[in-house]
Design an enzyme around this catalytic site. Structure first.
Site, PDB file in Angstrom:
ATOM      1  CG  ASP A   1     -37.612 -35.886  -8.106  1.00  8.99           C
ATOM      2  OD1 ASP A   1     -38.638 -35.187  -8.252  1.00  8.99           O
ATOM      3  OD2 ASP A   1     -37.488 -37.003  -8.628  1.00  8.99           O
TER       4      ASP A   1
ATOM      5  CB  THR B   1     -42.437 -22.494  -9.290  1.00  4.91           C
ATOM      6  OG1 THR B   1     -42.917 -23.711  -9.856  1.00  4.91           O
ATOM      7  CG2 THR B   1     -41.325 -21.918 -10.156  1.00  4.91           C
TER       8      THR B   1
END
Length: 196
Positions: free
Chosen positions: A68, A11
């Site tokens: 990540d 997001t």
């Protein structure tokens, strides 16, 4: 080649824009239509990237990409590493950087930004992960307002400015850019072989 639509398991609008800028023509990148909570409890960037991709992919029932990434400071034993975003989570990045600068006083400043990027298609049950990094060092002070996160105090090798001072170059040389370009390349080869 048929256009592939992929949701990003994030997001974070900065990540979405950064990845959209380097995406190949045959891929349409869309932000996730919903925020999905994923507990990033892996011990490596790869574990967290895979977990995010699988959780988002299964929930959305659509191909997704996740990453990540974080800052690894060698003299601090790899800190903050997978905890880069969660370190002093309630504080601003400016405060986080000030704290790290204090921790580095008198220590070696070599560091790297690391990114693990994962593609997951829950329909075809395809999972591909890659990792890349950009080596550099931590500046003596926070410099620049471009980019996001730890960019204003990370100087990539071969440069004398921080990512915060050269955001226009970051998209070409960053850890995320390198990892996603590698992922796009692997995906393209797979898609080309399937279309033969």
């Amino acid at each position: 080649m048929k256009k592939l639509t992929v949701y990003l398991a994030t997001t974070n609008p900065h990540k979405v824009e950064e990845i959209k800028m380097i995406a190949p023509e045959w891929m349409e990148i869309l932000p996730s239509p919903e925020k999905i909570e994923v507990v990033e409890d892996g011990e490596t960037f790869l574990e967290n990237s895979v977990k995010k991709a699988v959780v988002y992919g299964k929930k959305l029932k659509h191909p997704v990409m996740a990453d990540d990434s974080g800052l690894v400071i060698y003299s601090l034993g790899g800190f903050p590493g997978v905890m880069s975003a969660r370190f002093m989570e309630e504080h601003s990045y400016k405060e986080k950087m000030r704290t790290i600068l204090k921790m580095l006083e008198g220590k070696d400043r070599r560091a790297a930004f690391v990114c693990s990027a994962t593609f997951f298609d829950p329909v075809e049950n395809t999972l591909i992960s890659v990792e890349d990094r950009v080596e550099g060092r931590i500046a003596n002070e926070i410099r620049g307002t471009g980019g996001f996160g730890y960019d204003p105090f990370f100087i990539p090798d071969g440069y004398d400015k921080t990512f915060g001072e050269i955001p226009h170059l970051k998209e070409k040389i960053s850890h995320r850019s390198k990892a996603f370009r590698k992922l796009f390349s692997v995906l393209e080869k797979i898609l080309e072989s399937e279309n033969r």
